[in-house]
Design a protein around this motif. Structure first.
Motif, short mmCIF file in Angstrom:
data_model
loop_
_atom_site.label_atom_id
_atom_site.label_comp_id
_atom_site.label_asym_id
_atom_site.label_seq_id
_atom_site.Cartn_x
_atom_site.Cartn_y
_atom_site.Cartn_z
N UNK A 108 0.83 -1.21 0.00
CA UNK A 108 0.00 0.00 0.00
C UNK A 108 0.86 1.26 0.00
N UNK A 109 1.97 1.22 0.76
CA UNK A 109 2.84 2.39 0.80
C UNK A 109 3.60 2.56 -0.51
N UNK A 110 4.18 1.48 -1.01
CA UNK A 110 4.95 1.57 -2.26
C UNK A 110 4.04 1.95 -3.42
N UNK A 111 2.85 1.36 -3.48
CA UNK A 111 1.98 1.53 -4.64
C UNK A 111 1.14 2.80 -4.59
N UNK A 112 0.80 3.26 -3.38
CA UNK A 112 -0.09 4.42 -3.31
C UNK A 112 0.40 5.53 -2.40
N UNK A 113 1.34 5.22 -1.49
CA UNK A 113 1.81 6.22 -0.54
C UNK A 113 1.09 6.17 0.79
N UNK A 114 0.15 5.23 0.97
CA UNK A 114 -0.62 5.14 2.22
C UNK A 114 0.27 4.74 3.39
#
Length: 627
Positions: free
Chosen positions: A532-538
């Motif tokens: 989620x962090x790598x793909x969207x920044x969440x």
């Protein structure tokens, strides 16, 4: 110089070999279906690798298929569902560059054209074989006059096209790379998203695990600014294989190491790593973080994070995730089992009979029903234990430094002493705050009921071990169960503790959360947070970073800016964006006392100079672009 892009179809644009899928349709429920499909696949691979002529491969497969023209409609429907993932994600590339894209395939136009036409590739730029059918519509052969019906037919087809500019071939087999070897294509990209053929990769100018890599190398518009296969993930300490599977399936490059690494080893290994996955034994120190030149995320595949310098990681812009809930049930079940074993003195009776002594007695064996359980730390684990213990007939008391709402009939104690005075069993579930060191010592043991039992499944430093030993030897305590220790070895092997050999003491090697189910849950939870962090920044559930829940991107560019939390940064960011005439469609900011994290979504292409300007804003820690 202009570029032309020549794509294969089977196992490149689609995940499958179309004739294999056609075989599954035509053979239906025949008893020999599996054997025939395997034979067709074997013939397919022999032809792709150049071990038999393509003409022979095609003839043999069509004979085995026994297909009819009406079978093509369900085949096309199946192929639409089997478009390669990164191809489908970059549909815009095919639509934008349609005039420069050609499909040259040894497959058949009857099923290729309907698929690629949805990607704006017209029939006139599709070069493939055609079926021949008899009067009843049975597929009985193919047009043998077609270039592509012959061995090395792609060479003749591409030569006849006489394309201008640089010609790049993207495919997965022998018939693709020979076009470059014949001198009529300038580059060959071995496409390995669906199948990895050694012959193709050995002869490739570049291996493309997905279309994102191909587009990145050619500096073409793409769905991802940076291909996932270029993001290196290092997983240590033998994390569950599902973590490896989850991350590799999403396209990342993952290395799995079964043991922990020392600080020196990790400093050497961490360079170039974007994501680090650890359990409890690997120490992520300032020195490690300074050596980590590309590190974005640390995933702790456990509850505790004391092995990570969280503050320094935040200062370096490194986000840390853990698994605070994934092994809760496992710890609770062990606590329940140990409560029963201690109250029934199961461990001494087991030891006696192992040593050849029969000692049937009811002495010091008590039911848990009606007894008082004291839970110290009423968080996720404490609450779930409270519910199960009450269901088994225990009276539950709890103490927590934070205000916690009681579940069921549990009674809140105003002080630790109140809880210790009333409990027949005390179980510890406190966090790794350094203030909890020796939380249970000589004084606290003295406040417990005579003959009470103590369980520690939290942190090793929470209990003063010498004081516990004395309490057990003196008879003040009736038993103990210890799973965590002040000092624990980095690997399995010999281990000594003062508690060894004492009656009614259950000793386990930090396995409270070590069940197959818990490790699988962790292997799903932590990778999902990483992705989620790598793909969207969440950053939802990050333990050291401002938490931001982000909406899914909708045809927007996303800029992720991590900076020191000083006044004026947002103004500077928006000033840069305005100076490059960039329209903001959404902006999200969260801060803590040290770090600010701002995400900006933009609705149009951007000048790359804007990225440099954003990186150069004073107090910037990290900057990243997502498409």
């Amino acid at each position: 110089m202009s570029r032309k892009f020549v794509f294969d179809f089977d196992s490149t644009l689609t995940q499958v070999e179309a004739l294999d899928v056609l075989a599954e349709i035509t053979l239906g429920d025949r008893e020999d279906r599996g054997a025939i499909i395997r034979e067709i696949q074997e013939i397919t691979n022999l032809g792709i690798d150049g071990d038999i002529s393509f003409t022979e491969s095609l003839e043999r497969r069509i004979r085995l298929l026994g297909a009819h023209r009406k079978d093509l409609k369900p085949l096309i429907a199946q192929l639409r569902k089997k478009i390669s993932r990164s191809i489908a994600a970059n549909k815009e590339f095919f639509e934008t560059y349609a005039e420069d894209i050609y499909v040259i395939s040894a497959g058949f136009k009857e099923f290729i054209v309907p698929i690629v036409s949805e990607y704006n590739i017209p029939a006139e730029r599709v070069y493939a074989n055609t079926f021949e059918c008899d009067a009843d519509g049975n597929i009985v052969g193919f047009d043998k006059e077609n270039y592509l019906a012959a061995h090395n037919g792609k060479i003749d087809c591409l030569r006849a096209l006489n394309l201008e500019g640089e010609v790049q071939v993207i495919g997965d087999g022998y018939s693709d790379y020979v076009m470059r070897e014949a001198g009529i294509a300038h580059k060959f990209f071995a496409y390995t998203e669906n199948v990895h053929r050694d012959k193709a990769t050995r002869h490739a100018d570049h291996v493309a695990p997905n279309l994102d890599e191909f587009l990145f190398v050619n500096d073409l518009p793409r769905n991802l600014s940076y291909p996932k296969n270029r993001i290196k993930i290092l997983l240590l300490e033998n994390v569950h294989p599902a973590a490896f599977e989850n991350l590799t399936e999403d396209g990342f490059s993952v290395e799995l190491v079964k043991h922990s690494l020392s600080e020196d080893e990790l400093v050497e290994k961490i360079r170039g790593v974007h994501v680090l996955g650890i359990r409890s034994k690997t120490q992520v120190t300032q020195r490690v973080l300074d050596a980590a030149n590309k590190l974005m995320v640390v995933g702790a595949f456990c509850i505790g994070t004391t092995q990570i310098d969280l503050d320094y990681a935040r200062q370096k812009g490194v986000v840390v995730f853990n698994a605070p809930y994934s092994n809760t049930r496992s710890v609770v079940e062990l606590a329940v089992g140990e409560i029963i074993m201690l109250m029934r003195s199961i461990f001494p009776r087991s030891t006696e009979i192992h040593s050849g002594q029969w000692n049937k007695t009811a002495a010091n064996a008590r039911e848990i029903r009606g007894k008082n359980l004291g839970i110290v730390g009423y968080g996720n684990i404490g609450k779930q234990l409270s519910v199960l213990a009450e269901a088994m007939g225990m009276r539950v008391y709890y103490y927590d430094v934070d205000e916690q709402l009681a579940l069921g009939n549990a009674v809140k104690c105003d002080s630790l002493e109140d809880l210790l005075n009333v409990s027949d069993v005390v179980t510890l579930h406190v966090d790794d705050n350094p203030a909890n060191r020796n939380f249970i010592g000589e004084r606290e043991i003295g406040q417990m009921r005579h003959g009470a039992c103590l369980i520690n499944l939290s942190r090793g430093f929470v209990v003063d071990i010498p004081a516990l030993v004395e309490g057990l030897k003196s008879g003040k305590l009736g038993g103990a169960a210890i799973d965590v220790y002040p000092e624990e070895p980095a690997s399995n092997g010999p281990y000594l503790t003062e508690l060894a050999g004492l009656d009614n003491v259950i000793l386990t090697p930090h396995i409270g959360g070590s069940t197959e189910e818990a490790q699988r849950n962790i292997a799903d939870f932590v990778p999902n947070k990483i992705m989620e962090y790598i793909n969207s920044g969440s950053t939802v559930d990050a333990v050291n970073f401002p938490n931001i829940r982000l909406p899914k991107q909708q045809k927007a560019h996303r800029f992720l800016h991590i900076h020191k939390n000083v006044p004026g940064i947002m103004a500077h960011i928006n000033q840069v964006l305005a100076s490059y005439d960039m329209n903001i469609t959404g902006q999200y900011l969260s801060t803590d006392p040290d770090v600010g994290y701002v995400i900006t979504d933009l609705d149009k292409d951007y000048n790359k100079a804007a990225i440099k300007a954003l990186k150069n804003i004073e107090h910037t820690i990290k900057f990243r672009v997502l498409y």
